[in-house]
Scaffold this motif. Sequence first.
Motif, PDB file in Angstrom:
ATOM      1  N   ARG A 181       3.709   1.215  -6.770  1.00 50.21           N
ATOM      2  CA  ARG A 181       3.595   2.361  -5.870  1.00 50.21           C
ATOM      3  C   ARG A 181       2.591   2.064  -4.750  1.00 50.21           C
ATOM      4  O   ARG A 181       2.799   2.460  -3.596  1.00 50.21           O
ATOM      5  N   GLY A 182       1.513   1.370  -5.082  1.00 49.02           N
ATOM      6  CA  GLY A 182       0.546   1.010  -4.056  1.00 49.02           C
ATOM      7  C   GLY A 182       1.143   0.070  -3.030  1.00 49.02           C
ATOM      8  O   GLY A 182       0.876   0.204  -1.822  1.00 49.02           O
ATOM      9  N   LEU A 183       1.937  -0.876  -3.480  1.00 48.12           N
ATOM     10  CA  LEU A 183       2.595  -1.799  -2.559  1.00 48.12           C
ATOM     11  C   LEU A 183       3.593  -1.056  -1.674  1.00 48.12           C
ATOM     12  O   LEU A 183       3.716  -1.338  -0.478  1.00 48.12           O
ATOM     13  N   THR A 184       4.306  -0.095  -2.253  1.00 45.06           N
ATOM     14  CA  THR A 184       5.241   0.720  -1.475  1.00 45.06           C
ATOM     15  C   THR A 184       4.508   1.532  -0.420  1.00 45.06           C
ATOM     16  O   THR A 184       4.961   1.661   0.729  1.00 45.06           O
ATOM     17  N   ALA A 185       3.368   2.092  -0.793  1.00 48.85           N
ATOM     18  CA  ALA A 185       2.572   2.858   0.163  1.00 48.85           C
ATOM     19  C   ALA A 185       2.082   1.962   1.297  1.00 48.85           C
ATOM     20  O   ALA A 185       2.037   2.374   2.459  1.00 48.85           O
ATOM     21  N   ALA A 186       1.704   0.720   0.979  1.00 50.21           N
ATOM     22  CA  ALA A 186       1.274  -0.216   2.009  1.00 50.21           C
ATOM     23  C   ALA A 186       2.402  -0.512   2.981  1.00 50.21           C
ATOM     24  O   ALA A 186       2.175  -0.735   4.178  1.00 50.21           O
ATOM     25  N   ALA A 187       3.638  -0.495   2.477  1.00 46.14           N
ATOM     26  CA  ALA A 187       4.792  -0.779   3.323  1.00 46.14           C
ATOM     27  C   ALA A 187       5.183   0.412   4.180  1.00 46.14           C
ATOM     28  O   ALA A 187       5.466   0.277   5.376  1.00 46.14           O
ATOM     29  N   LEU A 188       5.182   1.589   3.574  1.00 43.93           N
ATOM     30  CA  LEU A 188       5.797   2.750   4.224  1.00 43.93           C
ATOM     31  C   LEU A 188       4.819   3.862   4.558  1.00 43.93           C
ATOM     32  O   LEU A 188       5.220   4.885   5.111  1.00 43.93           O
ATOM     33  N   GLY A 189       3.538   3.673   4.226  1.00 46.23           N
ATOM     34  CA  GLY A 189       2.555   4.707   4.520  1.00 46.23           C
ATOM     35  C   GLY A 189       2.732   5.892   3.598  1.00 46.23           C
ATOM     36  O   GLY A 189       3.151   5.755   2.448  1.00 46.23           O
ATOM     37  N   GLU A 190       2.416   7.057   4.095  1.00 47.07           N
ATOM     38  CA  GLU A 190       2.536   8.266   3.284  1.00 47.07           C
ATOM     39  C   GLU A 190       4.001   8.538   2.975  1.00 47.07           C
ATOM     40  O   GLU A 190       4.871   8.455   3.843  1.00 47.07           O
ATOM     41  N   PHE A 191       4.293   8.816   1.734  1.00 43.96           N
ATOM     42  CA  PHE A 191       5.659   9.133   1.349  1.00 43.96           C
ATOM     43  C   PHE A 191       5.626  10.148   0.219  1.00 43.96           C
ATOM     44  O   PHE A 191       4.617  10.328  -0.449  1.00 43.96           O
TER      45      PHE A 191
END
Length: 254
Positions: free
Chosen positions: A76-86
């Motif tokens: 989830r942290g890696l996803t947040a780094a990719a897409l910002g707030e989600f």
Amino acid sequence: MKVVVPVDPPREGLVLSSLVDRTPLSDAEACGLYEAAVVDVLRAVASSGGELLVNYRDSETLPDEYDGGDPENEVRGLTAAALGEFSEDTDGTDGEIRFERQVGSSRTARVGNTVTHLLEREEAGSVGVLEPTVPLVGRTHIDGAAMSTRRHDVVLGPSSEGRTYLAAFGEPIDFGDAYAAPEVATLTERAREAGLGVGFAPMRPTVATPAGLRSTVALLEAQRIAEKPGAEATAAVVDELGLEVGADESLERA
């Protein structure tokens, strides 16, 4: 099309480990490259018309030596780094992100369980499994594959050394050993055995193999020269590591 990206927690020795013995990369550098590739892949899916499902490995499917911590939080942290707030959506509609843990004792089983569940239980129109190690995949490749599933039951995106970076299904297949090497031929055979038509997407290299990494580095350099940037996260890591393809086609550190 529901686009499933199977992501491992970015841990040294677990991700891109095959590169360490065959390229100048260390475990830490291979891990950093994996994280960058995942970022670029997730961004490509987010910019496409596909519905993103991040399919993460949890403690039950990780080798014992890499167990510990919370794999879901890492992904989830890696996803947040990719897409910002989600925000998370339980069914992946309305452009939101869906997270599901992988289930199965092998990669083939985990992919097969996810695809079959989405097609048969959730009645998805089509499901694409997109590898997280193909940073040069673009929105057009994903949307093009989705459109191709209207004409073909199975659409495969060939990658380095007989692998596939994308496998899209409108109908399920027998996934037993379906990812045996060479993947692209084996998956095609399984589809034909099921009486399904097969189409192909453009080839894209993967950073999961030395040959694919060399191709990726060369294409990133070509895009830089042509002033047509792409895969920004991976390009930044390649530049930081000083990776380049030498005159003898070997991977070198500048």
